[in-house]
Motif scaffolding. Structure first.
Motif, PDB file in Angstrom:
ATOM      1  N   VAL A 211       1.321  -1.198   0.226  1.00  0.00           N
ATOM      2  CA  VAL A 211       0.070  -0.117  -0.318  1.00  0.00           C
ATOM      3  C   VAL A 211       0.563   1.576   0.128  1.00  0.00           C
ATOM      4  CG1 VAL A 211      -1.560   1.331   1.151  1.00  0.00           C
ATOM      5  CG2 VAL A 211      -1.988  -0.943   1.310  1.00  0.00           C
ATOM      6  N   VAL A 212       0.784   2.379  -0.518  1.00  0.00           N
ATOM      7  CA  VAL A 212       1.302   3.522  -1.053  1.00  0.00           C
ATOM      8  C   VAL A 212       1.035   4.393   0.214  1.00  0.00           C
ATOM      9  CG1 VAL A 212       1.796   5.777  -2.596  1.00  0.00           C
ATOM     10  CG2 VAL A 212       1.010   3.400  -3.404  1.00  0.00           C
ATOM     11  N   GLY A 214       0.231   7.490   2.527  1.00  0.00           N
ATOM     12  CA  GLY A 214      -0.583   8.747   2.461  1.00  0.00           C
ATOM     13  C   GLY A 214      -1.582   8.558   1.440  1.00  0.00           C
ATOM     14  N   SER A 215      -1.783   7.418   1.328  1.00  0.00           N
ATOM     15  CA  SER A 215      -3.014   7.163   0.407  1.00  0.00           C
ATOM     16  C   SER A 215      -3.949   6.830   1.473  1.00  0.00           C
ATOM     17  CB  SER A 215      -3.152   6.081  -0.819  1.00  0.00           C
ATOM     18  OG  SER A 215      -2.531   4.595   0.346  1.00  0.00           O
ATOM     19  N   PRO A 216      -5.410   6.860   0.879  1.00  0.00           N
ATOM     20  CA  PRO A 216      -6.364   6.413   1.481  1.00  0.00           C
ATOM     21  C   PRO A 216      -6.747   5.168   2.520  1.00  0.00           C
ATOM     22  CG  PRO A 216      -7.315   7.804  -0.379  1.00  0.00           C
ATOM     23  CD  PRO A 216      -5.585   7.261  -0.406  1.00  0.00           C
ATOM     24  N   GLN A 217      -5.960   3.889   1.532  1.00  0.00           N
ATOM     25  CA  GLN A 217      -5.822   2.580   1.947  1.00  0.00           C
ATOM     26  C   GLN A 217      -5.365   3.049   3.174  1.00  0.00           C
ATOM     27  OE1 GLN A 217      -5.843   4.013  -1.178  1.00  0.00           O
ATOM     28  NE2 GLN A 217      -6.604   2.810  -2.534  1.00  0.00           N
ATOM     29  N   THR A 219      -4.193   5.041   4.749  1.00  0.00           N
ATOM     30  CA  THR A 219      -4.862   5.687   6.446  1.00  0.00           C
ATOM     31  C   THR A 219      -5.526   4.412   7.062  1.00  0.00           C
ATOM     32  OG1 THR A 219      -4.764   7.492   5.272  1.00  0.00           O
ATOM     33  CG2 THR A 219      -6.643   7.188   7.643  1.00  0.00           C
TER      34      THR A 219
END
Length: 226
Positions: A211-212, A214-217, A219
């Motif tokens: 998962v990248v 800073g992405s919503p995922q 968080t």
């Protein structure tokens, strides 16, 4: 583990220091002849190969404090002087209270602290804890810690209990190290009520889930973990 009665008081501990050749202040400089220094170190501290016993003249005593249902540990360090030697056996006697009654169902585990060479530190780093296998060859001038783990049963009563760790060497006198266990008047639950993630960094979690940051995922994932 085998062993006889080991009812020790503070007076007996100091009396033993007068009759047994413990690691003394003179051990901070290599003594003449062939001998073995023995001392204790808290489980929270890493013991490196070049360590020597403290120059305070105190006899080694392994001190453990535990709740019922808990496992605690201490380290007993061996360092040969003069020449190599062999540890032939290491055994802990039963734990007994001041009246001689045995603390039953105590599990004692003796592990050998292993070392891994770390190039970034340019030294052997203490980390693995394989089971102790005897006979164990010991090299002169190199400290070898033994990890003494004691698991106290949930049914253990509060109080102070004493045992003896006997170290048997080939061609050298045995060494006895008193082990004192203080059991507190409460029991740890079999299953902790608090969830923890000690040492589990968020960037590691994101990498494992691909998962990248800073992405919503990311968080949502970090929120679910912590």
């Amino acid at each position: 583990m085998k062993g006889g009665k080991a009812v020790l008081t503070e007076g007996l501990l100091w009396a033993a220091a007068l009759t047994v050749s413990w690691a003394r202040e003179s051990d901070s400089v290599e003594p003449p002849g062939r001998s073995v220094a023995v001392w204790t170190v808290p489980a929270s501290r890493k013991v490196f190969r070049d360590e020597r016993p403290a120059a305070d003249g105190q006899p080694p005593v392994a001190l453990l404090e535990s709740a019922a249902g808990e496992t605690e540990a201490d380290q007993v360090v061996i360092r040969p002087w003069g020449s190599a030697c062999t540890l032939a056996a290491a055994e802990v006697s039963p734990f007994r209270d001041a009246r001689g009654a045995v603390l039953s169902d105590v599990r004692v585990e003796i592990l050998q602290v292993g070392y891994v060479y770390l190039p970034e530190h340019d030294r052997a780093w203490p980390d693995p804890l394989p089971p102790l296998q005897v006979p164990l060859g010991l090299q002169p001038g190199l400290a070898q810690p033994l990890w003494l783990g004691v698991t106290v049963p949930p049914t253990a009563p509060p109080g102070t209990f004493d045992a003896t760790l006997r170290l048997a060497f080939e061609g050298l006198p045995d060494r006895d190290v008193p082990v004192r266990l203080r059991v507190f008047g409460f029991r740890l639950p079999a299953r902790p009520s608090m969830r923890t993630a000690i040492g589990n960094q968020s960037d590691f979690v994101l990498r494992q889930h691909d998962v990248v940051a800073g992405s919503p995922q990311a968080t949502e994932l970090v929120h679910n973990y912590y």
